[in-house]
Design a protein around this motif. Sequence first.
Motif, PDB file in Angstrom:
ATOM      1  N   HIS A  10       0.819  -1.210   0.000  1.00 44.50           N
ATOM      2  CA  HIS A  10       0.000   0.000   0.000  1.00 44.50           C
ATOM      3  C   HIS A  10       0.861   1.271   0.000  1.00 44.50           C
ATOM      4  O   HIS A  10       0.459   2.285  -0.558  1.00 44.50           O
ATOM      5  CB  HIS A  10      -0.985  -0.008   1.171  1.00 44.50           C
ATOM      6  N   ILE A  11       2.041   1.206   0.580  1.00 46.36           N
ATOM      7  CA  ILE A  11       2.942   2.364   0.564  1.00 46.36           C
ATOM      8  C   ILE A  11       3.440   2.600  -0.860  1.00 46.36           C
ATOM      9  O   ILE A  11       3.447   3.731  -1.351  1.00 46.36           O
ATOM     10  CB  ILE A  11       4.121   2.161   1.532  1.00 46.36           C
ATOM     11  N   CYS A  12       3.829   1.528  -1.532  1.00 45.49           N
ATOM     12  CA  CYS A  12       4.304   1.644  -2.913  1.00 45.49           C
ATOM     13  C   CYS A  12       3.193   2.111  -3.842  1.00 45.49           C
ATOM     14  O   CYS A  12       3.406   2.962  -4.704  1.00 45.49           O
ATOM     15  CB  CYS A  12       4.869   0.308  -3.386  1.00 45.49           C
ATOM     16  N   GLU A  13       1.998   1.567  -3.665  1.00 41.20           N
ATOM     17  CA  GLU A  13       0.867   1.952  -4.507  1.00 41.20           C
ATOM     18  C   GLU A  13       0.535   3.431  -4.334  1.00 41.20           C
ATOM     19  O   GLU A  13       0.326   4.158  -5.310  1.00 41.20           O
ATOM     20  CB  GLU A  13      -0.351   1.096  -4.161  1.00 41.20           C
ATOM     21  N   ASP A  14       0.524   3.897  -3.090  1.00 39.06           N
ATOM     22  CA  ASP A  14       0.240   5.312  -2.833  1.00 39.06           C
ATOM     23  C   ASP A  14       1.325   6.197  -3.444  1.00 39.06           C
ATOM     24  O   ASP A  14       1.016   7.208  -4.076  1.00 39.06           O
ATOM     25  CB  ASP A  14       0.131   5.561  -1.330  1.00 39.06           C
ATOM     26  N   TYR A  15       2.578   5.812  -3.280  1.00 39.53           N
ATOM     27  CA  TYR A  15       3.679   6.590  -3.860  1.00 39.53           C
ATOM     28  C   TYR A  15       3.523   6.677  -5.381  1.00 39.53           C
ATOM     29  O   TYR A  15       3.632   7.754  -5.967  1.00 39.53           O
ATOM     30  CB  TYR A  15       5.030   5.956  -3.501  1.00 39.53           C
ATOM     31  N   ASN A  16       3.294   5.531  -6.021  1.00 35.94           N
ATOM     32  CA  ASN A  16       3.173   5.526  -7.486  1.00 35.94           C
ATOM     33  C   ASN A  16       1.968   6.325  -7.966  1.00 35.94           C
ATOM     34  O   ASN A  16       2.026   6.996  -8.998  1.00 35.94           O
ATOM     35  CB  ASN A  16       3.113   4.094  -8.012  1.00 35.94           C
ATOM     36  N   ARG A  17       0.873   6.281  -7.223  1.00 35.75           N
ATOM     37  CA  ARG A  17      -0.312   7.064  -7.588  1.00 35.75           C
ATOM     38  C   ARG A  17       0.007   8.560  -7.490  1.00 35.75           C
ATOM     39  O   ARG A  17      -0.335   9.339  -8.365  1.00 35.75           O
ATOM     40  CB  ARG A  17      -1.481   6.689  -6.685  1.00 35.75           C
ATOM     41  N   ARG A  18       0.674   8.963  -6.409  1.00 32.31           N
ATOM     42  CA  ARG A  18       1.040  10.378  -6.253  1.00 32.31           C
ATOM     43  C   ARG A  18       2.041  10.807  -7.318  1.00 32.31           C
ATOM     44  O   ARG A  18       1.968  11.923  -7.841  1.00 32.31           O
ATOM     45  CB  ARG A  18       1.598  10.634  -4.853  1.00 32.31           C
ATOM     46  N   ARG A  19       2.974   9.936  -7.643  1.00 30.70           N
ATOM     47  CA  ARG A  19       3.957  10.211  -8.694  1.00 30.70           C
ATOM     48  C   ARG A  19       3.249  10.460 -10.025  1.00 30.70           C
ATOM     49  O   ARG A  19       3.510  11.435 -10.716  1.00 30.70           O
ATOM     50  CB  ARG A  19       4.917   9.026  -8.806  1.00 30.70           C
ATOM     51  N   LYS A  20       2.341   9.561 -10.368  1.00 34.92           N
ATOM     52  CA  LYS A  20       1.593   9.684 -11.622  1.00 34.92           C
ATOM     53  C   LYS A  20       0.793  10.978 -11.639  1.00 34.92           C
ATOM     54  O   LYS A  20       0.780  11.703 -12.638  1.00 34.92           O
ATOM     55  CB  LYS A  20       0.656   8.492 -11.803  1.00 34.92           C
ATOM     56  N   ALA A  21       0.130  11.298 -10.521  1.00 41.33           N
ATOM     57  CA  ALA A  21      -0.673  12.521 -10.448  1.00 41.33           C
ATOM     58  C   ALA A  21       0.201  13.752 -10.659  1.00 41.33           C
ATOM     59  O   ALA A  21      -0.199  14.688 -11.363  1.00 41.33           O
ATOM     60  CB  ALA A  21      -1.393  12.599  -9.107  1.00 41.33           C
ATOM     61  N   GLN A  22       1.386  13.773 -10.078  1.00 36.80           N
ATOM     62  CA  GLN A  22       2.278  14.920 -10.237  1.00 36.80           C
ATOM     63  C   GLN A  22       2.736  15.065 -11.682  1.00 36.80           C
ATOM     64  O   GLN A  22       2.768  16.177 -12.220  1.00 36.80           O
ATOM     65  CB  GLN A  22       3.479  14.795  -9.310  1.00 36.80           C
ATOM     66  N   ILE A  23       3.080  13.978 -12.320  1.00 34.74           N
ATOM     67  CA  ILE A  23       3.554  14.038 -13.703  1.00 34.74           C
ATOM     68  C   ILE A  23       2.437  14.508 -14.636  1.00 34.74           C
ATOM     69  O   ILE A  23       2.638  15.406 -15.461  1.00 34.74           O
ATOM     70  CB  ILE A  23       4.103  12.662 -14.144  1.00 34.74           C
TER      71      ILE A  23
END
Length: 143
Positions: free
Chosen positions: A24-37
């Motif tokens: 869940h930590i990795c999923e949240d990080y990747n979701r936030r990363r995608k949103a920022q990009i």
Amino acid sequence: MTQLTSLPSMPTARDVFPSGTPGHICEDYNRRRKAQIIAMVLFRQFKGVLTEASIARITDERMEWAARSAKEKVPGSELTRSMIRDELRRLGGLPPAPNDQAGEKAAATTAPAGQPSSPLDPHQLSEILRLGLPVLVVPVPAA
């Protein structure tokens, strides 16, 4: 305003977190990363001039176009699209929308409605602290 000629490179969770990091930590990080990009692509398209109305008019198709142009997978959930809008508000210097905050939506997906959140599991906290990331623990009184 500084002109960006290309998007900054952002590592994925696989590149940032050690093996064994909770999913869940990795999923949240990747979701936030995608949103920022994706938000950065849209921000550039708007030439940095954003209003609440212009953000509200951004369609799913436009977000998908922005994702493809950044070579990202298209946002697949309303939570990710909400995070993109929140990031656009930050980039545009707008206040967060009270009814469209991604953090609240993420919390709503993990805890059943009407039930208080469970106490912090010491094992989960130690796993998070092991990553060397800052942690903010906020006590919330039961309603």
